[in-house]
Scaffold this motif. Structure first.
Motif, PDB file in Angstrom:
ATOM      1  N   PRO A  50       0.814  -1.222   0.000  1.00  0.00           N
ATOM      2  CA  PRO A  50       0.000   0.000   0.000  1.00  0.00           C
ATOM      3  C   PRO A  50       0.843   1.265   0.000  1.00  0.00           C
ATOM      4  CG  PRO A  50       0.026  -0.973   2.175  1.00  0.00           C
ATOM      5  CD  PRO A  50       0.765  -1.918   1.277  1.00  0.00           C
ATOM      6  N   ASP A  51       0.271   2.324  -0.520  1.00  0.00           N
ATOM      7  CA  ASP A  51       0.858   3.661  -0.449  1.00  0.00           C
ATOM      8  C   ASP A  51       0.264   4.293   0.800  1.00  0.00           C
ATOM      9  OD1 ASP A  51       1.546   6.308  -0.623  1.00  0.00           O
ATOM     10  OD2 ASP A  51       1.018   6.516  -2.739  1.00  0.00           O
ATOM     11  N   TYR A  52       1.069   4.435   1.834  1.00  0.00           N
ATOM     12  CA  TYR A  52       0.570   4.882   3.132  1.00  0.00           C
ATOM     13  C   TYR A  52       0.103   6.337   3.154  1.00  0.00           C
ATOM     14  CZ  TYR A  52       2.241   0.409   4.783  1.00  0.00           C
ATOM     15  OH  TYR A  52       2.425  -0.928   4.951  1.00  0.00           O
ATOM     16  N   SER A  53       0.374   7.069   2.080  1.00  0.00           N
ATOM     17  CA  SER A  53      -0.106   8.443   2.016  1.00  0.00           C
ATOM     18  C   SER A  53      -1.515   8.519   1.432  1.00  0.00           C
ATOM     19  CB  SER A  53       0.851   9.295   1.174  1.00  0.00           C
ATOM     20  OG  SER A  53       0.829   8.883  -0.182  1.00  0.00           O
ATOM     21  N   LYS A  67     -15.439  -7.050  -3.783  1.00  0.00           N
ATOM     22  CA  LYS A  67     -16.263  -6.835  -2.582  1.00  0.00           C
ATOM     23  C   LYS A  67     -15.761  -5.633  -1.776  1.00  0.00           C
ATOM     24  CE  LYS A  67     -17.595 -11.650  -2.143  1.00  0.00           C
ATOM     25  NZ  LYS A  67     -17.457 -12.886  -1.367  1.00  0.00           N
ATOM     26  N   LYS A  68     -14.460  -5.440  -1.742  1.00  0.00           N
ATOM     27  CA  LYS A  68     -13.888  -4.304  -1.002  1.00  0.00           C
ATOM     28  C   LYS A  68     -14.153  -2.978  -1.711  1.00  0.00           C
ATOM     29  CE  LYS A  68     -10.208  -6.622   1.469  1.00  0.00           C
ATOM     30  NZ  LYS A  68      -8.787  -6.582   1.808  1.00  0.00           N
ATOM     31  N   ILE A 113      -7.447   3.751   2.208  1.00  0.00           N
ATOM     32  CA  ILE A 113      -7.665   2.337   1.884  1.00  0.00           C
ATOM     33  C   ILE A 113      -8.407   2.208   0.558  1.00  0.00           C
ATOM     34  CG2 ILE A 113      -8.895   0.243   2.596  1.00  0.00           C
ATOM     35  CD1 ILE A 113      -8.337   1.085   5.504  1.00  0.00           C
ATOM     36  N   GLU A 114      -9.396   3.054   0.351  1.00  0.00           N
ATOM     37  CA  GLU A 114     -10.176   3.001  -0.886  1.00  0.00           C
ATOM     38  C   GLU A 114      -9.303   3.279  -2.105  1.00  0.00           C
ATOM     39  OE1 GLU A 114     -11.130   4.883   1.797  1.00  0.00           O
ATOM     40  OE2 GLU A 114     -12.724   3.576   2.532  1.00  0.00           O
ATOM     41  N   GLU A 115      -8.433   4.287  -1.992  1.00  0.00           N
ATOM     42  CA  GLU A 115      -7.545   4.616  -3.110  1.00  0.00           C
ATOM     43  C   GLU A 115      -6.558   3.482  -3.387  1.00  0.00           C
ATOM     44  OE1 GLU A 115      -7.015   9.415  -3.050  1.00  0.00           O
ATOM     45  OE2 GLU A 115      -6.159   8.307  -1.361  1.00  0.00           O
TER      46      GLU A 115
END
Length: 50
Positions: free
Chosen positions: A17-20, A47-48, A23-25
């Motif tokens: 993940p890109d922590y900046s 589903k997510k 979650i949706e992005e």
């Protein structure tokens, strides 16, 4: 990975993940990577995205 022309369950998608980003992005970006590589998005990821 393919064996006799069949995919045998090895994901070669970088899903760090890109922590900046939210979650949706991150899920949208991951879905785009799957779509580009495999031509479809896995059910668990669909589903997510709902």
């Amino acid at each position: 990975m393919e064996e006799d022309g069949q995919v045998i369950g090895l994901d070669i998608i970088d899903n760090k993940p890109d922590y900046s980003k939210s979650i949706e992005e991150n899920n949208k970006a991951l879905a785009e990577k799957y779509l580009e590589k495999y031509g479809e998005v896995p059910e668990w990821l669909k589903k997510k995205l709902k």
